[in-house]
Structures are given as structure tokens and as C-alpha cells.
Design a protein around this motif. Structure first.
Motif, PDB file in Angstrom:
ATOM      1  N   PHE A 163       0.816  -1.219   0.000  1.00  0.00           N
ATOM      2  CA  PHE A 163       0.000   0.000   0.000  1.00  0.00           C
ATOM      3  C   PHE A 163       0.847   1.264   0.000  1.00  0.00           C
ATOM      4  N   ARG A 164       2.083   1.130   0.467  1.00  0.00           N
ATOM      5  CA  ARG A 164       2.919   2.302   0.736  1.00  0.00           C
ATOM      6  C   ARG A 164       3.177   3.158  -0.500  1.00  0.00           C
ATOM      7  N   THR A 165       3.632   2.544  -1.589  1.00  0.00           N
ATOM      8  CA  THR A 165       3.999   3.329  -2.769  1.00  0.00           C
ATOM      9  C   THR A 165       2.823   4.076  -3.383  1.00  0.00           C
ATOM     10  N   PRO A 166       1.667   3.398  -3.640  1.00  0.00           N
ATOM     11  CA  PRO A 166       0.545   4.151  -4.200  1.00  0.00           C
ATOM     12  C   PRO A 166       0.026   5.247  -3.281  1.00  0.00           C
ATOM     13  N   LEU A 167       0.025   4.994  -1.972  1.00  0.00           N
ATOM     14  CA  LEU A 167      -0.416   6.037  -1.042  1.00  0.00           C
ATOM     15  C   LEU A 167       0.595   7.172  -0.967  1.00  0.00           C
ATOM     16  N   GLN A 168       1.878   6.811  -1.066  1.00  0.00           N
ATOM     17  CA  GLN A 168       2.927   7.832  -1.057  1.00  0.00           C
ATOM     18  C   GLN A 168       2.741   8.799  -2.224  1.00  0.00           C
ATOM     19  N   ASN A 169       2.408   8.258  -3.379  1.00  0.00           N
ATOM     20  CA  ASN A 169       2.182   9.105  -4.555  1.00  0.00           C
ATOM     21  C   ASN A 169       0.879   9.879  -4.455  1.00  0.00           C
ATOM     22  N   GLU A 170      -0.158   9.204  -3.969  1.00  0.00           N
ATOM     23  CA  GLU A 170      -1.485   9.831  -3.922  1.00  0.00           C
ATOM     24  C   GLU A 170      -1.569  10.940  -2.876  1.00  0.00           C
ATOM     25  N   LEU A 171      -0.921  10.735  -1.730  1.00  0.00           N
ATOM     26  CA  LEU A 171      -0.981  11.719  -0.645  1.00  0.00           C
ATOM     27  C   LEU A 171       0.233  12.638  -0.619  1.00  0.00           C
ATOM     28  N   ASN A 172       1.136  12.434  -1.600  1.00  0.00           N
ATOM     29  CA  ASN A 172       2.333  13.273  -1.698  1.00  0.00           C
ATOM     30  C   ASN A 172       3.163  13.204  -0.409  1.00  0.00           C
ATOM     31  N   LEU A 173       3.536  11.982  -0.029  1.00  0.00           N
ATOM     32  CA  LEU A 173       4.262  11.755   1.214  1.00  0.00           C
ATOM     33  C   LEU A 173       5.744  11.559   0.950  1.00  0.00           C
ATOM     34  N   THR A 174       6.547  11.858   1.971  1.00  0.00           N
ATOM     35  CA  THR A 174       7.965  11.510   1.920  1.00  0.00           C
ATOM     36  C   THR A 174       8.108  10.038   2.273  1.00  0.00           C
ATOM     37  N   ALA A 175       9.287   9.488   2.036  1.00  0.00           N
ATOM     38  CA  ALA A 175       9.526   8.074   2.355  1.00  0.00           C
ATOM     39  C   ALA A 175       9.355   7.814   3.851  1.00  0.00           C
ATOM     40  N   THR A 176       9.822   8.747   4.676  1.00  0.00           N
ATOM     41  CA  THR A 176       9.690   8.595   6.123  1.00  0.00           C
ATOM     42  C   THR A 176       8.230   8.660   6.548  1.00  0.00           C
ATOM     43  N   GLU A 177       7.485   9.604   5.995  1.00  0.00           N
ATOM     44  CA  GLU A 177       6.062   9.740   6.334  1.00  0.00           C
ATOM     45  C   GLU A 177       5.282   8.494   5.955  1.00  0.00           C
ATOM     46  N   SER A 178       5.611   7.902   4.822  1.00  0.00           N
ATOM     47  CA  SER A 178       4.853   6.752   4.353  1.00  0.00           C
ATOM     48  C   SER A 178       5.085   5.506   5.210  1.00  0.00           C
ATOM     49  N   LEU A 179       6.136   5.503   6.020  1.00  0.00           N
ATOM     50  CA  LEU A 179       6.394   4.388   6.934  1.00  0.00           C
ATOM     51  C   LEU A 179       5.679   4.554   8.266  1.00  0.00           C
ATOM     52  N   LEU A 180       5.201   5.768   8.547  1.00  0.00           N
ATOM     53  CA  LEU A 180       4.635   6.071   9.860  1.00  0.00           C
ATOM     54  C   LEU A 180       3.435   5.194  10.218  1.00  0.00           C
ATOM     55  N   PRO A 181       2.443   4.995   9.335  1.00  0.00           N
ATOM     56  CA  PRO A 181       1.310   4.135   9.711  1.00  0.00           C
ATOM     57  C   PRO A 181       1.734   2.716  10.084  1.00  0.00           C
ATOM     58  N   TYR A 182       2.691   2.164   9.338  1.00  0.00           N
ATOM     59  CA  TYR A 182       3.162   0.809   9.609  1.00  0.00           C
ATOM     60  C   TYR A 182       3.887   0.743  10.952  1.00  0.00           C
ATOM     61  N   THR A 183       4.763   1.710  11.209  1.00  0.00           N
ATOM     62  CA  THR A 183       5.508   1.731  12.462  1.00  0.00           C
ATOM     63  C   THR A 183       4.569   1.847  13.655  1.00  0.00           C
ATOM     64  N   VAL A 184       3.596   2.750  13.558  1.00  0.00           N
ATOM     65  CA  VAL A 184       2.634   2.940  14.651  1.00  0.00           C
ATOM     66  C   VAL A 184       1.789   1.676  14.842  1.00  0.00           C
ATOM     67  N   ALA A 185       1.434   1.003  13.735  1.00  0.00           N
ATOM     68  CA  ALA A 185       0.657  -0.233  13.831  1.00  0.00           C
ATOM     69  C   ALA A 185       1.417  -1.287  14.634  1.00  0.00           C
ATOM     70  N   LEU A 186       2.714  -1.428  14.383  1.00  0.00           N
ATOM     71  CA  LEU A 186       3.516  -2.406  15.118  1.00  0.00           C
ATOM     72  C   LEU A 186       3.616  -2.046  16.595  1.00  0.00           C
ATOM     73  N   VAL A 187       3.733  -0.751  16.890  1.00  0.00           N
ATOM     74  CA  VAL A 187       3.825  -0.306  18.283  1.00  0.00           C
ATOM     75  C   VAL A 187       2.529  -0.637  19.025  1.00  0.00           C
ATOM     76  N   PHE A 188       1.391  -0.317  18.439  1.00  0.00           N
ATOM     77  CA  PHE A 188       0.114  -0.577  19.112  1.00  0.00           C
ATOM     78  C   PHE A 188      -0.179  -2.068  19.185  1.00  0.00           C
ATOM     79  N   TYR A 189       0.243  -2.804  18.187  1.00  0.00           N
ATOM     80  CA  TYR A 189       0.111  -4.269  18.214  1.00  0.00           C
ATOM     81  C   TYR A 189       0.873  -4.831  19.410  1.00  0.00           C
TER      82      TYR A 189
END
Length: 420
Positions: A45-71
Motif C-alpha cells: 500500500f505504501r507506494t501508491p499512497l505515497q504518490n497519492e498523498l504526496n508523502l515523503t519516504a519517512t512519512e509513508s512508513l509512519l502508519p506501519y511503524t505505529v501499527a507495530l507499536v500498538f500491536y
């Protein structure tokens, strides 16, 4: 724990006598964990969302990182509530939250809402649901705890291998947002439907086939009254941190190491991850089976020995040594999967199985520490020293430390006749 207590002669599991019907709970648990494990497919999901939301590489990892923390955070918390609310209610609530996270992610139009939806909500749902299939398997298989838990948890390990191609196909056909919506609805329906079957046996139920007299679990079994006061808990916790730290460090650099050190084609490096994932999945039932037959410290020492061999191979690896690369990283992924089966089965072996949900929730905090450090350190070493080769030195040192800790601490607090 809550369970629907029935007369044992009338007890049925999916319409079958419990000795037969209990085996059907394993594929159902695998299915739940397949859905949950899709959280690891964020890269799809990261690459298409990165392009669609105009995210940096670091920003696009944030949802995944937070998901692992809450998990990782929700696992120990939920462990204390499973006995209160029951396995079925916990599974249903967790499945609803997982699906809701994906559904809300499909409507997120900025990185903050995406992080809340996918990171906080989905990660919370995964943490709530993750431990339940293992609790159910452990209670229905007192005679084969390690094998049952290892088979069940294979779903989480193989999930990216199965759900990532499915998600990619959906994205190619319908784009990323409809894919998140479809997956959210599908996961919610599947997990909530299965939740009604995720029940425990009566407290005193035992399979009609007696546990083998050659089992390594003696009768009666001594369990420390307070897990947190037991040296074996700290031995297990340290060993689990090392196992997950090394494994997740290696997983995070699998492709770049192949491209940089071995100088293989990037597409080949990316494709090899499927082979590694296969080893990661297969090792779970194998390590669970081994944990039924040998003392946990022996299995742990074997795991660390394989890690040490893999580190030595990669420290001496040179350009073009594709076989060396494949063998080493198959071992890294194999051992990580092994620890995700070895840790819960060792928790069952060393501490009171009636408190398994709470106990493994606490033990699982080691995974959170290992995951957080493992995803940060390997990349930092590359930045500091200019090569991923130097990452394998501390991994090898940790493997040696793991062997020492397992030898002295990863054993029952009191000697057992068949454990030495």
C-alpha cells in the motif's frame, strides 16, 4: 477463563467429538492470523499512497511503524482481559476493530488520519486478536501444545506470502483505496464469523487418548507462583528479545544486502523474499513440535547456533556468492519464525498454562523491544560504517549471548526428572 461448560459426553466441536473436532480449530486460527498478518504487507500500500498523498519516504512508513507499536502494546494488556471477557468476545471485538481500521484507511486523505486509522486502530485490533487463537489451541491440545500453537501461528508468518499478492492484484485492478475497503470488510466478516467458534474446552477436559508417558512434561508439574519473580522468565524474555532483534534486523535488510554485498539484480533480491518467507512460516510448527519433545533451552541454543552460522556466512560473503546469501537469510528468517513459536510454547512449558493469556502477553513485550531496536539498528550501522557487513558482527555476538543465557536461565526453576 470463560467457557461454555457442558457435560463432557455431550461436548462437540463443530459437530464432532472433541478429539476430532479440535483439529478443525487450527485451520480456523490460521485463517484469523492470515487476516491479521496482512498488516505486514504495508509495503504493497505504501507506494501508491505515497504518490497519492504526496508523502515523503519517512512519512509513508509512519502508519506501519505505529501499527507495530500498538500491536505490541495491546498484546500484554489484552492478555489480562481474555479471562474476563472470554475468547469469543475478544476475537469478535478485535476483528471488528481490525476491519474498521482498514475501512477508515480507505477514506484517509492525509498522513495523520492514515496513521490513526491504519496505525492506531488496525494495530490495536491486531494486538487484541493475535493471542486468542494460540490460547484456544493450547487449551484444546494439552497433549500437543507446541505443535498446535506452532501450526496455528503459521498463519501470521505466511500471511504476507498469501495476502500481499492478493492485495497487489486488487490495487492493480481497483486502485489502493477500494482495496483497503474490500480488505477491511472481508477481514471483519471472516474474523467475527470465526469468533463464535473460538471457545475454550471445560476447565477439566482432557483428550481421551492419554498423554504419552514418554512426554517431556512430567506429572505433577511445578510452576513458579509468581512469573515475574522467576529467573526463567527473565531468561525467556532476554532470549526472545535477541531472537526477534536479530530476525527483524535481517528481515529489514534482506533485499538491500543482496544488492549491495552480493551485487545481485534488485528484482532477484526482492523475489528471494518469498523464499525467505516460506522458511519463516515452516519453522513455526517445526519449532513447536521440537518444543514438545525437548527442553526449551536446547531448542533455543539450536536456534542461536543457526543464527551464528548465518552471521559467519554473511561476514565472509563476497560479490556473486548467491548461494551463501540465500542460505544465510533463509536461516535468519527460519529462526525468527521459530522464536515466534518457541516463545509461546516455552511460556506454556515453564509457567501455569491456566494463566497463559496473561503470561504470554507479558513475555510478548520482548517482541516489541526486539522489533523496535531491530528495525532501527541495522540501517544505522549501514549509515555509520558504510556497509551492511558490519551489522552481522553484533548479531553474531548476540547469538553467543543468547546461547549463554539459554543455558543458565531458560529452564524450570526447580529440576524436573526428565528435563535434564
Amino acid at each position: 477463563m470463560k467457557a461454555d461448560h457442558q457435560n463432557h459426553s455431550e461436548l462437540r466441536v463443530l459437530g464432532l467429538p472433541p478429539d476430532q473436532g479440535r483439529w478443525l480449530l487450527i485451520p480456523l486460527g490460521i485463517t484469523v492470523l492470515l487476516c491479521l498478518g496482512t498488516v505486514y504487507s504495508w509495503s504493497i500500500f505504501r507506494t501508491p499512497l505515497q504518490n497519492e498523498l504526496n508523502l515523503t519516504a519517512t512519512e509513508s512508513l509512519l502508519p506501519y511503524t505505529v501499527a507495530l507499536v500498538f500491536y505490541a502494546l495491546m498484546m500484554p494488556i489484552t492478555g489480562f482481559y481474555i479471562p474476563k471477557f472470554g475468547t469469543r468476545a475478544t476475537t469478535a471485538v478485535g476483528g471488528f476493530i481490525v476491519g474498521l481500521g482498514y475501512i477508515l484507511s480507505s477514506f484517509a486523505d492525509n498522513i495523520i488520519t492514515m496513521t490513526i486509522a491504519y496505525g492506531v486502530i488496525t494495530g490495536t485490533g491486531v494486538g487484541i486478536t493475535y493471542g486468542v487463537p494460540m490460547v484456544v489451541s493450547a487449551r484444546w491440545f494439552p497433549d500437543k501444545k507446541g505443535l498446535a500453537v506452532g501450526l496455528t501461528i503459521i498463519g501470521f508468518g505466511l500471511s504476507p506470502l498469501i495476502t500481499a499478492p492478493l492485495a497487489k492484484a486488487l490495487i492493480d485492478s481497483y486502485t489502493v483505496r477500494p482495496t483497503l475497503l474490500v480488505l477491511g470488510i472481508t477481514f471483519m466478516v471472516i474474523i467475527v464469523a470465526i469468533s463464535n467458534i473460538m471457545k475454550l474446552p471445560p476447565q477439566d477436559w482432557q483428550p481421551t487418548q492419554k498423554i504419552s508417558t514418554t512426554s517431556v512434561i512430567p506429572t505433577p508439574v511445578f510452576y513458579p507462583p509468581k512469573m515475574l519473580k522467576s529467573p526463567s522468565f527473565y531468561g525467556l524474555w532476554i532470549c526472545y528479545v535477541i531472537g526477534t532483534f536479530v530476525g527483524l534486523s535481517a528481515i529489514g535488510i534482506s533485499s538491500p544486502v543482496g544488492e549491495e554485498i552480493i551485487e545481485i539484480d534488485p528484482r532477484f533480491a526482492a523475489g528471494s523474499v518469498s523464499l525467505f518467507a516460506l522458511f519463516n512460516g515452516v519453522s513455526r510448527p517445526l519449532f513447536g513440535w521440537l518444543s514438545d519433545r525437548f527442553p526449551p533451552r536446547y531448542v533455543a541454543i539450536a536456534s542461536y547456533t543457526l543464527i551464528l552460522i548465518a552471521c559467519i556466512l554473511m561476514i565472509n560473503a563476497e560479490s556473486g556468492q548467491i548461494a551463501t546469501y540465500l542460505i544465510a537469510f533463509c536461516l535468519f528468517w527460519f529462526c525468527l519464525g521459530g522464536w515466534l513459536a518457541l516463545a509461546p510454547t516455552t511460556t506454556l512449558r515453564l509457567f501455569n498454562p491456566d494463566d497463559y493469556a496473561q503470561n504470554y502477553g507479558i513475555v510478548f513485550t520482548a517482541y516489541g523491544v526486539g522489533a523496535l531496536l531491530g528495525t532501527l539498528v541495522a540501517g544505522s550501522i549501514r549509515d555509520w560504517f558504510g556497509s551492511y557487513t558490519y551489522a552481522f558482527y553484533p548479531m553474531g555476538i548476540l547469538a553467543v549471548i543468547g546461547i549463554i543465557v539459554a543455558s543458565f536461565l531458560l529452564k524450570p526453576d526447580k529440576a524436573k526428572p526428565t528435563d535434564n
